[in-house]
Design a protein around this motif. Structure first.
Motif, mmCIF file in Angstrom:
data_model
loop_
_atom_site.group_PDB
_atom_site.id
_atom_site.type_symbol
_atom_site.label_atom_id
_atom_site.label_comp_id
_atom_site.label_asym_id
_atom_site.label_seq_id
_atom_site.Cartn_x
_atom_site.Cartn_y
_atom_site.Cartn_z
ATOM 1 N N ALA A 284 52.414 45.168 39.120
ATOM 2 C CA ALA A 284 52.461 43.710 39.024
ATOM 3 C C ALA A 284 51.779 43.014 40.195
ATOM 4 O O ALA A 284 51.326 41.873 40.065
ATOM 5 C CB ALA A 284 53.921 43.254 38.933
ATOM 6 N N ASP A 285 51.702 43.684 41.356
ATOM 7 C CA ASP A 285 51.145 43.034 42.547
ATOM 8 C C ASP A 285 49.733 43.501 42.876
ATOM 9 O O ASP A 285 49.170 43.095 43.889
ATOM 10 C CB ASP A 285 52.042 43.304 43.751
ATOM 11 N N MET A 286 49.164 44.360 42.033
ATOM 12 C CA MET A 286 47.851 44.934 42.332
ATOM 13 C C MET A 286 46.735 44.088 41.723
ATOM 14 O O MET A 286 46.534 44.096 40.504
ATOM 15 C CB MET A 286 47.763 46.365 41.813
ATOM 16 N N ILE A 287 45.998 43.383 42.556
ATOM 17 C CA ILE A 287 44.907 42.527 42.093
ATOM 18 C C ILE A 287 43.634 43.359 42.003
ATOM 19 O O ILE A 287 43.150 43.868 43.018
ATOM 20 C CB ILE A 287 44.693 41.343 43.047
ATOM 21 N N PRO A 288 43.076 43.534 40.792
ATOM 22 C CA PRO A 288 41.861 44.348 40.667
ATOM 23 C C PRO A 288 40.612 43.552 41.028
ATOM 24 O O PRO A 288 40.544 42.339 40.819
ATOM 25 C CB PRO A 288 41.863 44.728 39.188
ATOM 26 N N GLU A 289 39.626 44.249 41.554
ATOM 27 C CA GLU A 289 38.325 43.638 41.764
ATOM 28 C C GLU A 289 37.649 43.428 40.406
ATOM 29 O O GLU A 289 37.997 44.079 39.418
ATOM 30 C CB GLU A 289 37.461 44.531 42.651
ATOM 31 N N GLN A 290 36.675 42.546 40.359
ATOM 32 C CA GLN A 290 36.096 42.152 39.070
ATOM 33 C C GLN A 290 35.381 43.301 38.371
ATOM 34 O O GLN A 290 35.318 43.347 37.149
ATOM 35 C CB GLN A 290 35.137 40.979 39.264
ATOM 36 N N GLU A 291 34.882 44.279 39.136
ATOM 37 C CA GLU A 291 34.148 45.395 38.529
ATOM 38 C C GLU A 291 35.031 46.608 38.282
ATOM 39 O O GLU A 291 34.529 47.698 37.980
ATOM 40 C CB GLU A 291 32.968 45.792 39.428
ATOM 41 N N TRP A 292 36.345 46.480 38.375
ATOM 42 C CA TRP A 292 37.279 47.606 38.268
ATOM 43 C C TRP A 292 37.030 48.447 37.010
ATOM 44 O O TRP A 292 36.835 49.665 37.104
ATOM 45 C CB TRP A 292 38.706 47.056 38.307
ATOM 46 N N LEU A 293 37.041 47.831 35.828
ATOM 47 C CA LEU A 293 36.890 48.599 34.587
ATOM 48 C C LEU A 293 35.525 49.275 34.512
ATOM 49 O O LEU A 293 35.408 50.443 34.122
ATOM 50 C CB LEU A 293 37.098 47.693 33.374
ATOM 51 N N ARG A 294 34.491 48.554 34.884
ATOM 52 C CA ARG A 294 33.139 49.121 34.808
ATOM 53 C C ARG A 294 32.917 50.224 35.845
ATOM 54 O O ARG A 294 32.036 51.063 35.683
ATOM 55 C CB ARG A 294 32.094 48.021 34.982
ATOM 56 N N ALA A 295 33.686 50.236 36.911
ATOM 57 C CA ALA A 295 33.527 51.251 37.949
ATOM 58 C C ALA A 295 34.285 52.536 37.625
ATOM 59 O O ALA A 295 33.818 53.636 37.944
ATOM 60 C CB ALA A 295 34.006 50.698 39.292
#
Length: 703
Positions: A284-295
């Protein structure tokens, strides 16, 4: 526009009713029947006139040629994956640090050999001294046993890190274009602050990934009406976001996070389009970077046997000097890359992406474990699947902001790891680990054993002040020539250990590694107590399979990191010493220092010459490298934390928020651990102990 879909039946067997989203007069298409359990190639059909989120078209030039042979797979089309660098951690650490780190296996081997030589010499000298003088030296034998016990964790790590000779070659990849797999992203929550949860959900919604190819599903075990309303509002902007909350019946096991995830896995089959090809999960507290899925996804696409890929858990609210060693930097930057090179990457609980077929084969997330992440990846390895560690900074979360929360988190991890090990026979035999490699079995055995080892380590700590007060020599020898060689062997082992630590800690930072070494000592009593209660004591003697709980009653939070609302020092000390049982740490430090002073006084009383006094001090209390000093300073950590806890700004001050979308990401400064005075103090202590060892070495050529 209709509100976000909600469960028509709160029970686990409930289904999701198809929901119609209207944007510019266009509605979504019908859902896949609930009976269909196969992962379909599309979550939704693309909305007419609706623009998906931006893709990495700017990277297209990087894949103008077909991918390398290691990336060529039957359904990975040429040009769909960009290889940005030969190493995924190229931006984390580089230059001279990499060259020094290559020496780690050789330095580790040298350090281990020198330590075993020194240990053998110590034992031989005690035996020879006993034969020469016709008496026994119980203090010397006990001191040897304590040295061995304290050194075992580091030596086990030494044996593991020698395997770093196997080079890690995982590249830095990016998924290109809009023809991408479908993903169900689960955000698991249970009582966290609404704004913390929403920051994570918003960041996922703004992933640089086609919006018709992924869903964001909040699995709220806290059943917050405010969160449900907020997600409903978000759904007006992001039609791929959903809210789910299962009903937990009192008295019926709900299996915590694993039960919540399994509930989500079952329910997504009833969403429009059915289940996605991949499942991803975030705390719940983990903010992903915008490229997370693509990386992360390319590592799964490049190998059909890759079941799970996981990036490191990093944090943006770690206090200066990190006094409680809350960051996982040593694990994520040193240990996990070595494990990945050996094919033993663990799922670390957040930010991972997993293949649905692999989850189906192991029966989804295992129930009845406090460490469902470790258990999941271990079961997958046991079935012949592969796991990957993507060493890129792709998610940032928060560490517990109070002492009690930190104890609860770490003891829960330890109990979960040991419980998983017991159920899987410590990865040594059984059907669940049948297809594991030797390295994978050894890894599972090692890390569970280290948690169990805290029981022996804690028991050995009691012996230190006792043997010092006893007044018996800690080091026995038959003549001065033996003593000289003992000192020289000790010097060689100490200096090689310092060099080995420096090289090994480089990827995480030297001070981070030192904090980890101290953490193993002061945290051992807590982990040992919880393991004894969970696995050894029956319930009628206080046995309980749960994480650490404070004794007595804490009427209110200490708020120790908030300068405005923190309790006074007396209240903090009382809570840490008695409610959190750090009185053991205080007692140990006090008794040990009193014993050192008493033993030193005896040396001045017993001996009349300078050389005699020095020899007495060396053999009774001050044997290099002053092990008692390192242990005392480590066990003083809870007390010093209560006296002078670090101050931290409000969470919002650590974030940079987009005023239009409300999406927040940690600032560049908050992603780094500030260097504080405590780190200087411990480095001074380490330097003094090393300098003292060098002086004693020089003195060995004089006396």
């Amino acid at each position: 526009m209709k509100s976000i879909p909600i469960l028509s039946d709160p029970n686990a067997s409930s289904v999701w009713l198809p929901s119609v989203y209207r944007r510019s007069g266009v509605e979504s298409l019908s859902s896949t029947p609930a009976e269909s359990r196969s992962a379909t190639p599309s979550l939704y059909q693309t909305y007419h006139g609706y623009h998906t989120s931006q893709s990495h078209q700017s990277l297209a030039a990087l894949v103008s040629t077909p991918p390398s042979p290691t990336l060529s797979r039957e359904w990975v089309q040429p040009g769909s994956i960009a290889r940005l660098h030969n190493r995924d951690d190229a931006d984390i650490w580089k230059g001279w640090r990499r060259w020094i780190f290559r020496l780690v296996p050789f330095l580790t081997f040298t350090n281990t050999a020198l330590y075993l030589t020194y240990l053998g010499l110590r034992i031989a000298c005690v035996i020879l001294a006993q034969k020469a003088q016709g008496i026994t030296f119980p203090g010397a034998w006990i001191f040897i046993a304590i040295e061995i016990i304290v050194a075992i964790p580091s030596q086990m790590h030494n044996f593991w890190t020698m395997w770093a000779l196997k080079k890690r070659t995982r590249p830095k990849l990016r998924l290109i274009g809009n023809e991408v797999p479908t993903v169900d992203v689960f955000v698991t929550s249970c009582g966290e602050d609404d704004e913390v949860v929403l920051d994570t959900v918003r960041a996922v919604c703004e992933q640089d990934y086609p919006r018709d190819r992924f869903r964001v599903i909040l699995l709220d075990d806290g059943k917050s009406e405010r969160l449900e309303l907020a997600i409903g509002n978000l759904a007006m902007v992001y039609p791929n976001v959903f809210y789910m909350a299962r009903t937990k019946i009192p008295g019926v096991p709900h299996h915590f996070k694993s039960g919540n995830l399994n509930y989500g896995l079952d329910q997504v089959h009833n969403l429009p389009g059915g289940a996605g090809q991949f499942m991803a999960a975030l705390d719940a507290d983990m903010i992903p970077e915008q490229e997370w899925l693509r990386a992360v996804l390319p590592h799964l696409l490049a190998d059909p046997k890759m079941a799970l890929a996981c990036p490191p858990q990093l944090f943006y609210n770690t206090p200066p000097s990190d006094p409680l060693a809350q960051s996982l930097d040593f694990f994520v930057h040193v240990i996990e890359p070595i494990k990945d090179a050996l094919g033993v990457a663990w799922c670390t609980g957040s930010g991972y992406i997993v293949r649905r077929e692999a989850l189906d084969e192991i029966g989804n997330f295992p129930l009845g474990s406090l460490a469902e992440d470790v258990a999941t990846s271990t079961l997958m390895l046991g079935k012949g699947w592969k796991t990957a560690y993507v060493h890129e900074p792709l998610q940032f979360g928060t560490v517990p902001e109070d002492y009690g929360g930190h104890l609860k988190q770490r003891t829960r991890w330890a109990i979960g790891t040991v419980d998983t090990a017991f159920k899987m026979n410590f990865c040594l035999w059984g059907d669940s680990v049948r297809q594991m490699t030797t390295a994978q079995r050894f890894s599972g055995f090692l890390y569970a054993t280290l948690s169990l080892y805290t029981i022996l380590l804690t028991a050995s700590l009691f012996a230190i002040p006792i043997i010092l007060v006893w007044g018996k020599p800690l080091v026995a020898f038959a003549n001065y020539e033996q003593l000289r060689w003992l000192i020289r062997a000790c010097f060689a082992a100490t200096i090689s250990n310092r060099l080995c630590e420096f090289a090994l800690f480089i990827p995480a930072g030297y001070h981070t590694g030192q904090r980890g070494s101290r953490y193993q000592l002061w945290m051992s009593p807590y982990i040992a107590l919880c393991i004894v209660r969970a696995f050894l004591l029956p319930k009628w003697l206080g046995g309980q399979a749960q994480a650490f709980k404070p004794t007595g009653s804490l009427h209110s939070a200490l708020n120790e990191r908030d300068l405005k609302t923190r309790k006074n020092m007396f209240r903090r000390l009382w809570a840490v010493l008695f409610n959190y049982m750090a009185v053991f740490h205080l007692s140990f430090v006090y008794l040990t220092l009193v014993a050192v002073v008493l033993t030193s006084y005896r040396c001045f009383f017993w001996e009349s010459t300078a050389n005699g006094i020095i020899m007495c001090l060396l053999t009774h209390a001050f044997w290099p490298p002053l092990t008692f000093l390192f242990i005392c300073s480590s066990l003083w950590t809870p007390v010093s934390y209560a006296i002078d806890p670090p101050a931290m700004p409000d969470r919002e001050d650590l974030l940079k928020r987009d005023p239009k979308t409300g999406v927040a990401h940690p600032t560049r400064e908050s992603k780094k651990i500030a260097f504080g005075g405590q780190a200087i103090w411990f480095e001074l202590e380490y330097t003094v102990a090393t300098a003292f060892t060098a002086l004693v070495f020089v003195y060995s050529f004089i006396f």
